[in-house]
Design a protein around this motif. Sequence first.
Motif, mmCIF file in Angstrom:
data_model
loop_
_atom_site.group_PDB
_atom_site.id
_atom_site.type_symbol
_atom_site.label_atom_id
_atom_site.label_comp_id
_atom_site.label_asym_id
_atom_site.label_seq_id
_atom_site.Cartn_x
_atom_site.Cartn_y
_atom_site.Cartn_z
ATOM 1 N N SER A 33 60.352 67.949 21.032
ATOM 2 C CA SER A 33 60.300 66.497 21.150
ATOM 3 C C SER A 33 60.123 66.140 22.617
ATOM 4 O O SER A 33 60.443 66.929 23.506
ATOM 5 C CB SER A 33 61.574 65.861 20.589
ATOM 6 O OG SER A 33 62.688 66.229 21.368
ATOM 7 N N GLY A 34 59.584 64.962 22.858
ATOM 8 C CA GLY A 34 59.370 64.490 24.212
ATOM 9 C C GLY A 34 58.670 63.144 24.178
ATOM 10 O O GLY A 34 58.370 62.614 23.104
ATOM 11 N N LEU A 36 55.515 60.931 24.522
ATOM 12 C CA LEU A 36 54.061 61.103 24.417
ATOM 13 C C LEU A 36 53.379 60.405 25.590
ATOM 14 O O LEU A 36 53.471 59.195 25.748
ATOM 15 C CB LEU A 36 53.551 60.529 23.094
ATOM 16 C CG LEU A 36 52.057 60.672 22.829
ATOM 17 C CD1 LEU A 36 51.669 62.147 22.706
ATOM 18 C CD2 LEU A 36 51.662 59.920 21.576
ATOM 19 N N LEU A 47 53.262 65.966 26.357
ATOM 20 C CA LEU A 47 54.633 65.475 26.223
ATOM 21 C C LEU A 47 55.354 65.657 27.545
ATOM 22 O O LEU A 47 55.262 66.707 28.174
ATOM 23 C CB LEU A 47 55.393 66.253 25.139
ATOM 24 C CG LEU A 47 54.855 66.211 23.716
ATOM 25 C CD1 LEU A 47 55.742 67.041 22.801
ATOM 26 C CD2 LEU A 47 54.758 64.790 23.208
ATOM 27 N N ALA A 50 59.893 67.346 27.623
ATOM 28 C CA ALA A 50 59.924 68.002 26.316
ATOM 29 C C ALA A 50 61.131 68.933 26.171
ATOM 30 O O ALA A 50 61.566 69.566 27.124
ATOM 31 C CB ALA A 50 58.644 68.793 26.087
#
Length: 101
Positions: A33-34, A36, A47, A50
């Motif tokens: 996840s991170g 965008l 990302l 992240a």
Amino acid sequence: MAGERKKKESILELSRYLDKPVRVKFQGGREASGVLKGYDALLNLVLDGATEYVRDAEDPFKLTDETRTLGLVVCRGTAIVLVCPADGMEPIANPFVQQEG
């Protein structure tokens, strides 16, 4: 007109998720996840900040509570299976798996 072509449009509208946190699942079970920061037509993603979710050594498709900080990354579009908002994801049961019992 006969010579005009319709401009190809991406079926994914990622522009509304720019500068927002997203979660990405990859082929092989990895997840990250991170925020965008950018993307292209081939779904390559950039990302920032992240974090990778570390998988269980016994079962590569099961995630542990452990995470690993990655920082700024480029995610190759051909390996991406799923992109979703980080705050809008909840797992559901797989309807195609045979129930034991």
